[in-house]
Design an enzyme around this catalytic site. Structure first.
Site, PDB file in Angstrom:
ATOM      1  N   HIS A   1       0.841  -1.195   0.000  1.00 56.22           N
ATOM      2  CA  HIS A   1       0.000   0.000   0.000  1.00 56.22           C
ATOM      3  C   HIS A   1       0.875   1.243   0.000  1.00 56.22           C
ATOM      4  CE1 HIS A   1       0.505   1.569   4.165  1.00 56.22           C
ATOM      5  NE2 HIS A   1       0.802   0.318   4.453  1.00 56.22           N
ATOM      6  N   CYS A   2       0.273   2.377  -0.421  1.00 59.95           N
ATOM      7  CA  CYS A   2       0.975   3.663  -0.362  1.00 59.95           C
ATOM      8  C   CYS A   2       0.171   4.584   0.548  1.00 59.95           C
ATOM      9  CB  CYS A   2       1.149   4.237  -1.765  1.00 59.95           C
ATOM     10  SG  CYS A   2      -0.403   4.500  -2.640  1.00 59.95           S
ATOM     11  N   MET A   3       0.174   5.886   0.284  1.00 57.34           N
ATOM     12  CA  MET A   3      -0.486   6.828   1.180  1.00 57.34           C
ATOM     13  C   MET A   3      -2.007   6.671   1.192  1.00 57.34           C
ATOM     14  SD  MET A   3       1.787   8.711   2.707  1.00 57.34           S
ATOM     15  CE  MET A   3       0.907  10.198   3.185  1.00 57.34           C
TER      16      MET A   3
END
Length: 492
Positions: free
Chosen positions: A27-29
């Site tokens: 996942h990212c932000m």
């Protein structure tokens, strides 16, 4: 209070095809990033109907599910119920490349090279913009003096800030070569040293080359041959070519060298040969290629068809973001800055981002009584105006389709005005409303007008079309299929 994502995580697991269809997940932000064994098994429509999901798209071989600021909690819950092990972002990117075509792989590699150095470039652009404001805006003494001419303090600030600006832009090749060695998994300090040899003070500064007579250019004299001592400050293409040369030379020598002497032989020969090749062959070739690229773009933006070019670029930039092809513009912008001292391409990118945010702003007003819709659209508009477009594009505009096209139209008109009035940026900056700080002082007023166009046009189009489709009524969602207009979920 932390939201409970257990049910949505369990449902998402089934909708992406189950644990056996997940090659990698991270996942990212704001997004869950999946590398799926068979992307066709993902039920996109059902996934987007989940309460926690704000949109989906596929880019760079990854199926991405927009969750929002709570993505880390969602990710933890998902990996728990799925019984799968999350991986690092870098590992997910490598796994995703199996789903990419050759062009997408090239674009991904370019993006991965520039991503680590973009923050520094943005800082540099803001610094140059601030220096222009205090050093070039002659608003004192009846319009004859700038702030630096009136105040020793501001004159000192102006001089001091150039320390940072020079480090970022003149020494840009150091960052590029370092980033290449970092990405390719070779010795990063060798990349830094190679980059430094491209911008050493011993060399004739690249900015001085055009004004230096051929006979005055210093050179290394080897008796049988002479090699010009020319620097490559701010040059992008020579740094990229040199960086990959070092990577492959290091890999070659590491493969053929006995382990007992590899610590001495590999770095010595890899670095020495890279420096020789960079200055004797790749530097001049890269300089020429970079000049061609910036020349073609500059010619297009300065030709009698420049407004048409701007309209086309402004209209198509947002779709380019979906495909990932927009990453190429970073290299073009930096080359334009190195060759001409500024870029008139980047302002259009900032305007495109603003236009996408303005379409979302209209949706906020249309759906002001729809609490669930505003949970997505309000943060999406804010992030878009600050230069992060994905939540706006994939969470709102592409969901309803017509706001996306409204933003494209506004971007095209704003881009036309920007080019027609000669707007130029000092450098890449924050790609939203703060982008005006990176614009050269003489262009600031015209860029402000272009920003106004990018705000007003998408807002009005989205508002009018949305009213016609009844989106201002509570619960009026998924009207995008009205009149037979429906856009498939964007695929990378």
């Amino acid at each position: 209070m932390t939201q409970n994502y257990a049910q949505d995580a369990q449902t998402l697991l089934q909708l992406v095809g189950g644990p056996g269809n997940i090659s990698a997940v991270t996942h990212c932000m704001t997004r869950m990033r999946f590398v799926l064994v068979d992307p066709a098994k993902a039920d996109i429509k059902a996934i987007e109907a989940l309460p926690s999901v704000k949109g989906t798209f596929t880019q760079a071989g990854q199926f991405q599910v927009v969750v929002g600021n709570g993505v880390s909690d969602f990710y933890n819950e998902f990996t728990r119920v799925a019984g799968v092990q999350g991986v690092s972002g870098e590992a997910a990117k490598e796994a995703a490349k199996q789903n990419q075509n050759p062009l997408q792989r090239v674009m991904t590699n370019i993006a991965e090279i520039f991503a680590p150095i973009i923050p520094a470039i943005i800082v540099g652009g803001l610094i140059l913009g601030f220096r222009n404001v205090i050093g070039e805006m002659r608003v004192f003494g009846d319009g004859t003096q700038a702030l630096t001419e009136l105040s020793q303090f501001w004159n000192g600030v102006n001089s001091f800030l150039w320390l940072i600006g020079e480090a970022i832009f003149h020494f840009l090749p150091v960052g590029i070569v370092w980033s290449i060695t970092r990405k390719m998994g070779t010795t990063q300090i060798l990349g830094i040293v190679l980059g430094l040899t491209l911008v050493s003070p011993q060399l004739l500064n690249a900015y001085s080359v055009p004004t230096t007579a051929p006979g005055d250019v210093p050179f290394w004299d080897f008796g049988f041959a002479q090699l010009p001592m020319i620097g490559y400050q701010a040059q992008v293409i020579p740094a990229i070519l040199a960086g990959f040369t070092l990577v492959y030379l290091e890999r070659f020598f590491r493969r053929i060298t006995p382990q007992v002497v590899s610590m001495i032989v590999v770095p010595f020969f890899a670095l020495l040969l890279s420096v020789i090749i960079a200055h004797a062959v790749l530097g001049p070739i890269g300089w020429t290629i970079g000049g061609w690229i910036s020349g073609v773009v500059s010619a297009g933006l300065a030709s009698s068809f420049n407004v048409l070019f701007a309209a086309l670029f402004g209209f198509l930039y947002a779709p380019l973001v979906i495909t990932g092809l927009h990453h190429m513009t970073n290299a073009i912008d930096l080359q334009l800055i190195a060759d001409t001292g500024g870029t008139n391409l980047w302002p259009m990118i900032a305007l495109s981002n603003i236009a996408q945010g303005s379409a979302v702003l209209a949706m906020i007003f249309l759906q002001k009584r729809d609490t669930q819709a505003k949970e997505v659209s309000v943060p999406a508009a804010l992030s878009c105006y600050l230069g992060v477009t994905e939540p706006a594009m994939f969470g709102v505009n592409l969901k309803y389709v017509f706001p996306f096209f409204a933003a494209m139209a506004g971007s095209a008109l704003a881009g036309m005005y920007s080019i027609a009035t000669g707007v130029v940026a000092n450098s890449i900056g924050v790609g939203g409303l703060p982008g005006i700080l990176s614009i050269k002082v003489p262009s600031m007023l015209n860029f402000a007008v272009a920003m106004l166009i990018a705000v007003v046009v998408p807002f009005i189009i989205t508002w009018v079309v949305g009213k016609q489709r009844g989106l201002d009524k509570v619960g009026a969602v998924d009207s995008v299929q009205a009149d037979g207009l429906q856009m498939p979920t964007p695929r990378g």
